[in-house]
Design a protein around this motif. Sequence first.
Motif, PDB file in Angstrom:
ATOM      1  N   GLU A 148      -9.168   4.891  -8.601  1.00  9.23           N
ATOM      2  CA  GLU A 148      -8.552   4.698  -7.269  1.00  9.23           C
ATOM      3  C   GLU A 148      -7.005   5.047  -7.576  1.00  9.23           C
ATOM      4  O   GLU A 148      -6.190   4.745  -8.478  1.00  9.23           O
ATOM      5  N   THR A 204      -4.026  -0.965  -4.660  1.00 10.62           N
ATOM      6  CA  THR A 204      -5.220  -1.840  -4.426  1.00 10.62           C
ATOM      7  C   THR A 204      -4.535  -3.006  -3.386  1.00 10.62           C
ATOM      8  O   THR A 204      -3.280  -2.840  -3.215  1.00 10.62           O
ATOM      9  N   ARG A 247      -9.022  -6.059  -3.994  1.00 13.57           N
ATOM     10  CA  ARG A 247      -9.977  -4.970  -3.317  1.00 13.57           C
ATOM     11  C   ARG A 247      -9.622  -3.441  -3.766  1.00 13.57           C
ATOM     12  O   ARG A 247      -8.195  -3.120  -3.506  1.00 13.57           O
ATOM     13  N   ASP A 252     -10.456   0.839  -2.979  1.00  8.05           N
ATOM     14  CA  ASP A 252     -11.091   1.564  -2.220  1.00  8.05           C
ATOM     15  C   ASP A 252     -11.325   2.896  -3.047  1.00  8.05           C
ATOM     16  O   ASP A 252     -10.200   3.751  -3.199  1.00  8.05           O
ATOM     17  N   ARG A 299     -16.003   0.478  -1.133  1.00  7.20           N
ATOM     18  CA  ARG A 299     -14.841  -0.465  -1.454  1.00  7.20           C
ATOM     19  C   ARG A 299     -15.636  -1.651  -2.447  1.00  7.20           C
ATOM     20  O   ARG A 299     -17.061  -1.784  -2.300  1.00  7.20           O
ATOM     21  N   TRP A 305     -14.742  -5.342  -4.819  1.00  7.92           N
ATOM     22  CA  TRP A 305     -13.890  -6.718  -5.117  1.00  7.92           C
ATOM     23  C   TRP A 305     -14.012  -7.016  -6.537  1.00  7.92           C
ATOM     24  O   TRP A 305     -15.191  -7.277  -6.939  1.00  7.92           O
TER      25      TRP A 305
END
Length: 668
Positions: free
Chosen positions: A362, A366, A381, A383, A419, A421
């Motif tokens: 990523e 975040t 989280r 993405d 996505r 978590w």
Amino acid sequence: MVLSVALLGSCGVGVPASAQETPTPPSTQQTTTTPAASVPVKTLPAIDRAALRAEADAQTDKSRPYRFGKAIATDYSPDRDGTWEQLPSGAWLWRLRLRSQNAVSMNLGFKRFRLPAEAQLYVYGPDTEVVHGPYRSDDATNGQLWTPIVPGNEAVVELKVPPRTRSDVSVRIEKVSRGFRSLATASKQARSKARACNIDVACPQADPWQDQVRSVGLYSVDGVDLCTGSLINNTSEDGSLYFLTAEHCLQGSEEAAASMVFYWNYQHPTCRPPGGEESGEVTFANKSAQTSSGALLRMSYGNVETENQIAGKPDITLVEIDEPIPPSYGLFLNGWDRRDVAPSEAVSIHHPSTHGKRITFERDSTSITGFNNPSNDTHIRVDWDEGTTERGSSGSPLFNSAQQTVGVLSGGESGCEIRDWYGRLHNTWNGGGTPDTQLRPWLDPIDTEPETVEGRALADDTIPPAPVNLSVEDVTSTSVRLQWTAPGDDGMDGTADRYLLRYRTSAPERPVDAPIETQDDFEVATQVSSVPSPAPAGTIQSATVDVSEDSSYYFALVAVDEVLNASPLAAVDRDVTPVNDLQVTAPAPNPARDQTRLRVVTEERRRVQVRLYDALGRRVSLLLDDEIDPYRGTTVPIDVSSLSSGMYFARIRVADGRTQTRKISVVR
């Protein structure tokens, strides 16, 4: 326990169950044992692989472990099942075969696992290419022991116990898991694939993250489910084997933790271009090359155990692996960051769908949120920009740009550019307020309250010295007793953890010296299965080894410390050749031009004469006239360089009147 095939740190020698060139089951070291094909078989119900895969694949939620096997309850034990037989040394050998049609792998769960001192248990496939063990009584965790997988639809269980201790065995095979997805080296026909957008950890993007790659492991639970996790450092820097993963994988169960089997360094050796078909294919590597078994539950903070949902808590569990890990595995203890901040960039390393390790990136910030719920702050989280995660990735670590762990994967979406978590270390630091719901007492045992800690390589240790004065003390036609002085754990202090005793052999039909002189020699030598545990430094110890008549044995011994560093070799400076009568090898080479030789062995110390005669019976030379030591090959060189072509005879005569003759052909 550490398993099957690993190399010990500085010495570079293999260690079984402790890891890895393949250990040797005791039955294969004997010539008198019942053939394996005649060992009793317990046939378990066949499995429907396609139906079980379809059932497991219907569970698309990543917040569940990845299922690969179907377990069945069993109740097999040495006192009711299998077969016992006594070895020439007086030791007892028990074996049982387990078979399940259509299974692609087998792994076993033992309960009530108590063995006599020096007893050893092995689990292996019928071809003995994959052998796990030896397991001892102290390898059990909370009374149970789970083994790594054995590829195929059959597993052999083998137990060797010392003389007069058979009645002390208390072992029960309580579960057998039969694989419906392959976890061993995959076949070229394997259908299982990870998504092509995955990135191998051998790709250039992963180069700065190789320390973190070494921390991540795949593990099984109860012999049927798979998740990912990672080793993590603590403030005392003591090398404790803490392993961080997701609460939903173990659900706060001590039994589940005890059943964990860890698979290390399973990854593709080269970079397959992301997006290509090859990138989604099975990793053709051996998962069971470096393994550990058993863990102790230290803390758990999540909602799955009590509410069957992740939302509301961070979904984090910490266990401590119950046995040392060989330094040669090259593993790493991650640093961590418990601050209340969202990483500006993030990386995760994981095992998608049981495949080799992948890495995911990523590049942007975040966010702190709840699990599928923005109203609380239990998760981070992410993405993803490059790569993805899948079922089986649960429990994998999330790293910040400083390469420190900040979270653990709970779940997320399926596909590429998704996505996910990650449960936060920040929320788990004080958790539920008790040691079994907090990370703090485990990751900060010295109460320094740091917000960040750096990672480190798994602990090294002082290499123990070689066992002192290894010698042959007694020989019979069926056994050899070796003796040595025990070294310590660190130098000549303390007590080593275990011994590795091995031998090489030569036989009359191939009369060549085979001493163990180098580490490479030791690697290919045959392992002795029954060796005593080390005593305190300076103690005289011994081991009796079963042998076969008429073969020459060369022995070497290595001491191993508690973190599986290996000592230098201690080798016996002579062969041991058990015989019950005069043995004379055939001259070699034969025919000969310049030099040939033969070997003479007796069962008692005797004067032996060796004379060379020509075809007319005339004595040519006296080759030997001396007393020779018993059970030790005496090489007799024969110089024929000055002799004419023809047939000659070497006549061997022992002082008690026994004689033998060997023909020698001289050519020019």
